[in-house]
Design a protein around this motif. Structure first.
Motif, short mmCIF file in Angstrom:
data_model
loop_
_atom_site.label_atom_id
_atom_site.label_comp_id
_atom_site.label_asym_id
_atom_site.label_seq_id
_atom_site.Cartn_x
_atom_site.Cartn_y
_atom_site.Cartn_z
N VAL A 1 2.74 7.34 -11.45
CA VAL A 1 3.84 7.27 -12.39
C VAL A 1 4.23 8.67 -12.84
CG1 VAL A 1 4.50 6.52 -14.72
CG2 VAL A 1 3.27 4.95 -13.21
N VAL A 2 5.51 8.98 -12.76
CA VAL A 2 6.02 10.30 -13.17
C VAL A 2 7.15 10.08 -14.16
CG1 VAL A 2 7.09 12.45 -12.42
CG2 VAL A 2 5.42 11.32 -10.94
N THR A 3 6.92 10.42 -15.40
CA THR A 3 7.96 10.27 -16.41
C THR A 3 9.06 11.30 -16.19
OG1 THR A 3 6.95 11.80 -17.98
CG2 THR A 3 6.23 9.49 -18.07
N HIS A 4 10.18 11.09 -16.87
CA HIS A 4 11.28 12.05 -16.79
C HIS A 4 10.81 13.42 -17.27
CE1 HIS A 4 15.24 13.88 -17.59
NE2 HIS A 4 15.70 12.99 -16.71
N GLU A 5 10.00 13.44 -18.30
CA GLU A 5 9.47 14.70 -18.82
C GLU A 5 8.54 15.36 -17.81
OE1 GLU A 5 7.09 16.40 -22.77
OE2 GLU A 5 7.32 14.24 -22.44
N ASP A 6 7.70 14.55 -17.14
CA ASP A 6 6.82 15.09 -16.11
C ASP A 6 7.62 15.76 -15.00
OD1 ASP A 6 4.55 14.17 -17.38
OD2 ASP A 6 4.47 12.29 -16.24
N ALA A 7 8.70 15.10 -14.58
CA ALA A 7 9.53 15.64 -13.51
C ALA A 7 10.15 16.98 -13.92
CB ALA A 7 10.63 14.64 -13.14
N GLU A 8 10.62 17.05 -15.15
CA GLU A 8 11.21 18.30 -15.62
C GLU A 8 10.17 19.42 -15.68
OE1 GLU A 8 12.94 17.10 -19.33
OE2 GLU A 8 14.94 16.87 -18.43
N GLU A 9 8.96 19.08 -16.09
CA GLU A 9 7.90 20.09 -16.15
C GLU A 9 7.54 20.58 -14.75
OE1 GLU A 9 4.71 18.30 -18.25
OE2 GLU A 9 5.62 18.57 -20.24
N THR A 10 7.48 19.66 -13.79
CA THR A 10 7.21 20.05 -12.40
C THR A 10 8.31 20.96 -11.88
OG1 THR A 10 6.02 17.98 -11.95
CG2 THR A 10 6.91 19.16 -10.06
N ARG A 11 9.54 20.59 -12.15
CA ARG A 11 10.69 21.41 -11.74
C ARG A 11 10.63 22.81 -12.34
NH1 ARG A 11 15.77 19.81 -14.96
NH2 ARG A 11 14.48 20.92 -16.50
N ASP A 12 10.41 22.88 -13.63
CA ASP A 12 10.44 24.17 -14.33
C ASP A 12 9.30 25.08 -13.90
OD1 ASP A 12 12.63 23.16 -15.63
OD2 ASP A 12 11.56 22.72 -17.51
N THR B 1 8.68 13.50 -6.32
CA THR B 1 7.51 13.92 -7.08
C THR B 1 6.51 12.77 -7.19
OG1 THR B 1 8.90 15.44 -8.37
CG2 THR B 1 6.74 14.92 -9.26
N ALA B 2 7.02 11.55 -7.42
CA ALA B 2 6.13 10.38 -7.49
C ALA B 2 5.48 10.10 -6.14
CB ALA B 2 6.92 9.17 -7.98
N VAL B 3 6.25 10.21 -5.06
CA VAL B 3 5.71 9.95 -3.73
C VAL B 3 4.66 10.99 -3.36
CG1 VAL B 3 6.28 9.92 -1.27
CG2 VAL B 3 7.75 8.73 -2.90
N ARG B 4 4.91 12.26 -3.68
CA ARG B 4 3.93 13.30 -3.39
C ARG B 4 2.65 13.09 -4.21
NH1 ARG B 4 6.11 19.36 -2.70
NH2 ARG B 4 3.85 19.55 -2.58
N ARG B 5 2.80 12.65 -5.44
CA ARG B 5 1.63 12.38 -6.27
C ARG B 5 0.85 11.19 -5.71
NH1 ARG B 5 2.34 12.60 -12.70
NH2 ARG B 5 3.00 14.68 -12.03
N MET B 6 1.57 10.18 -5.25
CA MET B 6 0.91 9.02 -4.67
C MET B 6 0.21 9.38 -3.36
SD MET B 6 1.38 6.58 -2.04
CE MET B 6 3.15 6.52 -1.73
N ALA B 7 0.77 10.35 -2.61
CA ALA B 7 0.17 10.75 -1.34
C ALA B 7 -1.24 11.28 -1.52
CB ALA B 7 1.04 11.80 -0.66
N LYS B 8 -1.55 11.76 -2.72
CA LYS B 8 -2.91 12.24 -3.00
C LYS B 8 -3.89 11.09 -3.18
CE LYS B 8 -1.09 16.31 -5.42
NZ LYS B 8 -1.04 17.06 -6.71
N LEU B 9 -3.36 9.87 -3.34
CA LEU B 9 -4.19 8.71 -3.63
C LEU B 9 -4.47 7.87 -2.40
CD1 LEU B 9 -2.35 7.61 -6.90
CD2 LEU B 9 -4.33 9.14 -6.70
#
Length: 321
Positions: A194-205, A235-243
């Motif tokens: 799960v990647v929140t909107h805030e998580d995505a912005e933090e990853t981007r920045d 971002t969610a797919v890449r995070r899931m790829a670690k699982l």
């Protein structure tokens, strides 16, 4: 064709590029004409001179004609990029067997450097090819959707999403978070990323140098600017790829994209995926070790409190519009 043979052909094809050009230093004057380039050739049709190298990089199941047909509309957009970077980006894309049609992958100009970028569809396609992943589910949850996420519940009861597909975009509201999970061989399901909107912005920045450069120059033309929802899903797919179980090719793709962010040639990781995968694992382990030293002591949860970064359950009994 063996990787070593492909590596030799790639190096030969880019032999006229200077060390600075291969290193992808931006803002320096570099050689504008690749080896064997015919001055009479129109536009960027010179890439056809390296068709043999591209075909050698493509997996057997990918048609070279299909690949070049998808590539041709992209080439005019790369006119201002260094020829060596265009050649390397094209061969890198071919190495992973992804079609540069905007669906599986794109080749984009990043400050005179042509850069290969896999979309989240491209990541999913590589997961399928590994034979370890049978199905991937990803999506965006909007304010008006009905959903529930209980990480401690057994799969598949831990996560449900019931979007109101007949509602207008306005009625569905803004995206709350992106999610991704996979069904594996034998009917086992992965954990939900799960990647929140805030998580995505933090990853981007924090991690996207392309976004940072686009902000600094005022161009605002990075993929985070123009395709935020797709990057959120990626971002969610890449995070899931670690699982899930990962092939060397999938790990190499992560290393190739990281090379682009670091300003390094992607081709070096693409033509030697096993080494790239090992290096990527080593970098992740080093980052995790550093983070464990710097991570502050977690605060105890307050009874009745809610975490701002975590999704909240929607009310299933809300009034229907």
């Amino acid at each position: 064709m063996a990787l070593t043979s492909l590596k030799e052909r790639v190096r030969a094809a880019a032999s006229t590029a200077s060390t600075e050009d291969i290193r992808h230093d931006r803002g320096e004057d570099v050689e504008e004409t690749p080896a064997g380039h015919d001055q009479a050739a129109s536009g960027v049709d010179w890439i056809g001179l390296y068709r043999a190298e591209v075909e050698a990089a493509l997996p057997k199941h990918i048609s070279a004609d299909l690949f070049f047909a998808a590539l041709r509309p992209t080439l005019p957009k790369l006119r201002n990029c260094t020829p060596a970077s265009v050649l390397q980006a094209v061969i890198t894309c071919a190495r992973f067997g992804l079609i540069p049609d905007g669906t599986q992958a794109v080749i984009t100009a990043d400050d005179r450097i042509a850069t290969f970028i896999a979309t989240y569809h491209g990541y999913i396609d590589l997961m399928y090819r590994s034979g370890l992943v049978k199905s991937v589910v990803t999506g965006l949850v909007y304010e008006g959707d009905d959903w529930n996420w209980e990480p401690t519940a057994p799969a598949p009861l831990d996560f449900t999403h019931r979007p109101d597909v007949l509602a207008s975009k306005k009625d569905r509201g803004v995206p709350l978070f992106a999610y991704a999970f996979a069904w594996l061989e034998g009917g086992v399901r992965s954990a939900v990323a799960v990647v929140t909107h805030e998580d995505a912005e933090e990853t981007r920045d924090e991690y996207s140098r392309a976004y940072q450069r686009a902000e600094q120059t005022g161009a605002k033309n990075s993929f985070w600017h123009t395709h935020f929802d797709d990057m959120h899903l990626k971002t969610a797919v890449r995070r899931m790829a670690k699982l899930v179980p990962k092939s060397a090719e999938l790990r190499a793709l992560v290393a190739v994209e990281q090379a682009a962010e670091d300003g390094k040639p992607q081709i070096l990781a693409a033509i030697d995926p096993e080494t790239a995968a090992l290096e990527a694992d080593a970098r992740q382990a080093a980052k995790a070790a550093e983070a464990s030293q710097d991570r502050p002591v977690p605060r105890l949860a307050v009874k009745g409190g809610r975490s701002r970064a975590k999704p909240r359950r929607r009310n299933r009994d809300r009034n229907k519009r």
